[in-house]
Design a protein around this motif. Sequence first.
Motif, PDB file in Angstrom:
ATOM      1  N   SER A  44       0.696  -1.174  -0.084  1.00  0.00           N
ATOM      2  CA  SER A  44       0.151   0.070   0.077  1.00  0.00           C
ATOM      3  C   SER A  44       0.770   1.345   0.060  1.00  0.00           C
ATOM      4  CB  SER A  44      -0.982  -0.173   1.269  1.00  0.00           C
ATOM      5  OG  SER A  44      -1.932   1.112   1.097  1.00  0.00           O
ATOM      6  N   GLY A  45       0.425   2.216  -0.830  1.00  0.00           N
ATOM      7  CA  GLY A  45       1.267   3.415  -1.026  1.00  0.00           C
ATOM      8  C   GLY A  45       2.452   3.512  -1.726  1.00  0.00           C
ATOM      9  N   GLY A  47       2.666   3.221  -4.912  1.00  0.00           N
ATOM     10  CA  GLY A  47       2.593   4.065  -6.272  1.00  0.00           C
ATOM     11  C   GLY A  47       1.802   3.551  -7.217  1.00  0.00           C
ATOM     12  N   LYS A  48       1.250   2.599  -7.067  1.00  0.00           N
ATOM     13  CA  LYS A  48       0.275   1.577  -8.022  1.00  0.00           C
ATOM     14  C   LYS A  48      -0.579   2.496  -8.640  1.00  0.00           C
ATOM     15  CE  LYS A  48      -0.892  -1.583  -5.312  1.00  0.00           C
ATOM     16  NZ  LYS A  48      -0.445  -0.922  -3.898  1.00  0.00           N
ATOM     17  N   SER A  49      -1.640   3.098  -7.871  1.00  0.00           N
ATOM     18  CA  SER A  49      -2.514   3.803  -8.409  1.00  0.00           C
ATOM     19  C   SER A  49      -2.250   5.121  -9.162  1.00  0.00           C
ATOM     20  CB  SER A  49      -3.641   4.185  -7.458  1.00  0.00           C
ATOM     21  OG  SER A  49      -4.239   3.057  -6.935  1.00  0.00           O
ATOM     22  N   THR A  50      -1.199   5.784  -8.619  1.00  0.00           N
ATOM     23  CA  THR A  50      -0.532   6.903  -9.378  1.00  0.00           C
ATOM     24  C   THR A  50      -0.244   6.513 -10.694  1.00  0.00           C
ATOM     25  OG1 THR A  50       0.299   7.551  -7.200  1.00  0.00           O
ATOM     26  CG2 THR A  50       1.496   8.519  -9.048  1.00  0.00           C
TER      27      THR A  50
HETATM   28  N1  LIG Z   1      -3.255  13.469  -4.157  1.00  0.00           N
HETATM   29  C1  LIG Z   1      -2.138  13.353  -3.344  1.00  0.00           C
HETATM   30  N2  LIG Z   1      -1.500  13.946  -2.560  1.00  0.00           N
HETATM   31  C2  LIG Z   1      -0.308  13.820  -1.773  1.00  0.00           C
HETATM   32  N3  LIG Z   1      -0.070  12.414  -1.813  1.00  0.00           N
HETATM   33  C3  LIG Z   1      -0.531  11.631  -2.516  1.00  0.00           C
HETATM   34  C4  LIG Z   1      -1.769  11.972  -3.438  1.00  0.00           C
HETATM   35  N4  LIG Z   1      -2.087  10.844  -4.028  1.00  0.00           N
HETATM   36  C5  LIG Z   1      -1.283   9.674  -3.528  1.00  0.00           C
HETATM   37  N5  LIG Z   1      -0.404  10.298  -2.734  1.00  0.00           N
HETATM   38  C6  LIG Z   1       0.802   9.541  -2.028  1.00  0.00           C
HETATM   39  O1  LIG Z   1       1.571   8.819  -2.806  1.00  0.00           O
HETATM   40  C7  LIG Z   1       1.894   7.531  -2.663  1.00  0.00           C
HETATM   41  C8  LIG Z   1       1.330   6.624  -3.555  1.00  0.00           C
HETATM   42  O2  LIG Z   1      -0.087   6.437  -3.659  1.00  0.00           O
HETATM   43  P1  LIG Z   1      -0.930   5.544  -4.373  1.00  0.00           P
HETATM   44  O3  LIG Z   1      -2.119   5.723  -4.417  1.00  0.00           O
HETATM   45  O4  LIG Z   1      -0.365   5.553  -5.927  1.00  0.00           O
HETATM   46  O5  LIG Z   1      -0.555   4.126  -3.598  1.00  0.00           O
HETATM   47  P2  LIG Z   1      -0.918   2.533  -4.109  1.00  0.00           P
HETATM   48  O6  LIG Z   1       0.205   1.928  -4.380  1.00  0.00           O
HETATM   49  O7  LIG Z   1      -2.063   2.753  -5.051  1.00  0.00           O
HETATM   50  O8  LIG Z   1      -1.684   2.027  -2.498  1.00  0.00           O
HETATM   51  P3  LIG Z   1      -2.948   1.199  -2.309  1.00  0.00           P
HETATM   52  O9  LIG Z   1      -2.276  -0.102  -2.393  1.00  0.00           O
HETATM   53  O10 LIG Z   1      -3.225   1.542  -0.825  1.00  0.00           O
HETATM   54  O11 LIG Z   1      -4.047   1.502  -3.084  1.00  0.00           O
HETATM   55  C9  LIG Z   1       1.267   7.276  -1.076  1.00  0.00           C
HETATM   56  O12 LIG Z   1       2.338   7.487  -0.288  1.00  0.00           O
HETATM   57  C10 LIG Z   1       0.446   8.429  -1.291  1.00  0.00           C
HETATM   58  O13 LIG Z   1      -0.012   8.799   0.149  1.00  0.00           O
END
Ligand SMILES: Nc1ncnc2c1ncn2[C@@H]1O[C@H](COP(=O)(O)OP(=O)(O)OP(=O)(O)O)[C@@H](O)[C@H]1O
Length: 226
Positions: A44-45, A47-50
């Motif tokens: 989690s966190g 960067g996957k969704s990013t």
């Molecule tokens: N709009 C935003 N503003 C500030 N920080 C953000 C924003 N979106 C994401 N982040 C941060 O960027 C990092 C990557 O976020 P992301 O959503 O890509 O994670 P993820 O791998 O999809 O996690 P998960 O498995 O929980 O969905 C995280 O630390 C998150 O807190």
Amino acid sequence: MHSAAIRLQNVSRHYGPPESRVRALDDISLEIADKDFVAITGPSGCGKSTLMHLLGGLDTPDAGEIYVGGLALHTADEKALTLYRRRDLGIVFQFFNLLPTMSVLENVCLPLLLAGDAPATVQGMALELLDLVGMVPRAGHFVHQLSGGELQRTAIARALIHRPRLVLADEPTGNLDSAGAARVLDVLRRVATQALTTLVVVTHSEEVAEAASRRIRLRDGRLAAE
Ligand SMILES: Nc1ncnc2c1ncn2[C@@H]1O[C@H](COP(=O)(O)OP(=O)(O)OP(=O)(O)O)[C@@H](O)[C@H]1O
Ligand SMILES: [Mg+2]
């Protein structure tokens, strides 16, 4: 766009002010072949969704280059991105985004009806896709009459109806029980086997990751060894 080969070159996406900067993606370079089925995994966190938002043209990188089928997403204007999203992309979200006042069939038809296609042709295509995802018996049901797995299979059918080059799915089995997740996985396998589209799936599920032909692991915004 004839292919959906993907290329990321030194892509970074940072959030927040310099003193408390979050490196959501940090200098990522990778390539994904056209029609490949790729799983993106990592804690989690990481960067996957990013990454999915960048691939979907819903967000732009702070640095680096992103190409999908030759389209440079990092420099494309809003008009080109809108066209890309509407024509070349299918998206499946973790939390379903079907319209509650419409039936399963109507939800699946919607993208093509909005594009101005004739209802009679659209309905035939929608039924073909509902057959692919095993939802023909539920075609007349409304959203509140479906299980989580059925909702997600409907969302996949809807993401495919305009024959997109690329389908992005962010945790499509994320809030399903094991039976629902197994059915969704079966559908993803079928889509991949028929080489209908390039398929990029973010998942925490070991089964989904194993079904993919390739796994990309992220950790703290960077690529881990494949
Ligand atoms: N709009 C935003 N503003 C500030 N920080 C953000 C924003 N979106 C994401 N982040 C941060 O960027 C990092 C990557 O976020 P992301 O959503 O890509 O994670 P993820 O791998 O999809 O996690 P998960 O498995 O929980 O969905 C995280 O630390 C998150 O807190
Ligand atoms: Mg996420």
